[in-house]
Design a protein around this motif. Structure first.
Motif, PDB file in Angstrom:
ATOM      1  N   VAL A  58      10.479   3.101  -5.051  1.00 12.03           N
ATOM      2  CA  VAL A  58      10.295   3.638  -3.705  1.00 12.03           C
ATOM      3  C   VAL A  58       8.920   4.277  -3.641  1.00 12.03           C
ATOM      4  O   VAL A  58       8.337   4.631  -4.674  1.00 12.03           O
ATOM      5  CB  VAL A  58      11.389   4.667  -3.307  1.00 12.03           C
ATOM      6  CG1 VAL A  58      12.757   4.025  -3.257  1.00 12.03           C
ATOM      7  CG2 VAL A  58      11.388   5.865  -4.228  1.00 12.03           C
ATOM      8  N   ASP A  59       8.391   4.405  -2.431  1.00 10.74           N
ATOM      9  CA  ASP A  59       7.075   5.020  -2.311  1.00 10.74           C
ATOM     10  C   ASP A  59       7.027   5.918  -1.096  1.00 10.74           C
ATOM     11  O   ASP A  59       7.875   5.857  -0.221  1.00 10.74           O
ATOM     12  CB  ASP A  59       5.977   3.955  -2.217  1.00 10.74           C
ATOM     13  CG  ASP A  59       5.807   3.412  -0.818  1.00 10.74           C
ATOM     14  OD1 ASP A  59       6.828   3.081  -0.178  1.00 10.74           O
ATOM     15  OD2 ASP A  59       4.667   3.327  -0.350  1.00 10.74           O
ATOM     16  N   ASP A  60       6.015   6.760  -1.084  1.00  5.13           N
ATOM     17  CA  ASP A  60       5.715   7.578   0.075  1.00  5.13           C
ATOM     18  C   ASP A  60       4.217   7.797   0.081  1.00  5.13           C
ATOM     19  O   ASP A  60       3.611   8.000  -0.973  1.00  5.13           O
ATOM     20  CB  ASP A  60       6.427   8.933   0.026  1.00  5.13           C
ATOM     21  CG  ASP A  60       6.360   9.630   1.368  1.00  5.13           C
ATOM     22  OD1 ASP A  60       7.125   9.236   2.271  1.00  5.13           O
ATOM     23  OD2 ASP A  60       5.524  10.536   1.530  1.00  5.13           O
ATOM     24  N   THR A  61       3.637   7.730   1.253  1.00  2.00           N
ATOM     25  CA  THR A  61       2.215   7.988   1.381  1.00  2.00           C
ATOM     26  C   THR A  61       2.042   9.203   2.266  1.00  2.00           C
ATOM     27  O   THR A  61       2.512   9.214   3.401  1.00  2.00           O
ATOM     28  CB  THR A  61       1.477   6.775   1.974  1.00  2.00           C
ATOM     29  OG1 THR A  61       1.741   5.649   1.142  1.00  2.00           O
ATOM     30  CG2 THR A  61      -0.014   7.016   2.015  1.00  2.00           C
ATOM     31  N   ALA A  62       1.402  10.218   1.725  1.00  2.00           N
ATOM     32  CA  ALA A  62       1.181  11.469   2.435  1.00  2.00           C
ATOM     33  C   ALA A  62      -0.304  11.588   2.774  1.00  2.00           C
ATOM     34  O   ALA A  62      -1.153  11.013   2.096  1.00  2.00           O
ATOM     35  CB  ALA A  62       1.615  12.646   1.557  1.00  2.00           C
ATOM     36  N   LEU A  63      -0.601  12.331   3.805  1.00  2.00           N
ATOM     37  CA  LEU A  63      -1.985  12.581   4.188  1.00  2.00           C
ATOM     38  C   LEU A  63      -2.126  14.059   4.484  1.00  2.00           C
ATOM     39  O   LEU A  63      -1.423  14.595   5.342  1.00  2.00           O
ATOM     40  CB  LEU A  63      -2.363  11.754   5.425  1.00  2.00           C
ATOM     41  CG  LEU A  63      -3.815  11.857   5.896  1.00  2.00           C
ATOM     42  CD1 LEU A  63      -4.754  11.271   4.839  1.00  2.00           C
ATOM     43  CD2 LEU A  63      -4.004  11.116   7.213  1.00  2.00           C
TER      44      LEU A  63
END
Length: 137
Positions: A58-63
Motif C-alpha cells: 500500500v502507499d500514501d503520498t503526502a505533501l
C-alpha cells in the motif's frame, strides 16, 4: 505456497499510469484513518491484508508546505492546494511517498519512504492527478 503480491490503491489514476510494477494492481478504496503517515498506512495495510488474505503493498503520498509547518501532509487530498498557500510567500514543499509491504493478516508491515523537495507553482498541465500540476521538484 507463494501468493501474488497485490498493490492496493483506491486511486484509479495510479493504476492507469502503472505506478507499481512489482505487484499486481488491485483497486480497493480503503477508508483513511487520521494520524501520522505511519499510522494511516499501518491501518490501510491491516485492512487490505484482512480483505485480500495475502501479501499487499500500500502507499500514501503526502505533501507538506514549509509555510504551514509541514501541513497538510497525509490530508493533502482534502485540501485545495493553491487556495491554502496563496497568502504565503514561502512556496517550498516536500512530497513524501511511503510504501508499506505486509506479508498477510496479523503480520507487521515494513515501510520505505522517499522525500522530494520542491515548490508550489501555478497549475500547469492537466489537474486530474492530485497535486501533480502544482508541484515542481
Amino acid at each position: 505456497m507463494p501468493q501474488t503480491l497485490l498493490f492496493i490503491t483506491g486511486n484509479a489514476n495510479k493504476l492507469s499510469v502503472g505506478s507499481c510494477r512489482i505487484a499486481e494492481p488491485r483497486f480497493l478504496d480503503l477508508p483513511e484513518s487520521q494520524g501520522s503517515v505511519e499510522e494511516v498506512l499501518t491501518e490501510k495495510c491491516r485492512r487490505a491484508t484482512d480483505i485480500v488474505g495475502g501479501p499487499v503493498l500500500v502507499d500514501d503520498t503526502a505533501l507538506g508546505f514549509n509555510a504551514l509547518k509541514e501541513l497538510p501532509g497525509v490530508y493533502i487530498k482534502k485540501l485545495e492546494v493553491l487556495i491554502s498557500l496563496k497568502r504565503y510567500f514561502d512556496k517550498a514543499a516536500e512530497a513524501i511517498c511511503t510504501f508499506v509491504y505486509c506479508e498477510g493478516p496479523g503480520k507487521r508491515g515494513f515501510a520505505v519512504s522517499v522525500k522530494t523537495k520542491g515548490r508550489i507553482v501555478p497549475a500547469r498541465g492537466p489537474g486530474d492527478f492530485g497535486w501533480d500540476a502544482v508541484f515542481v521538484v
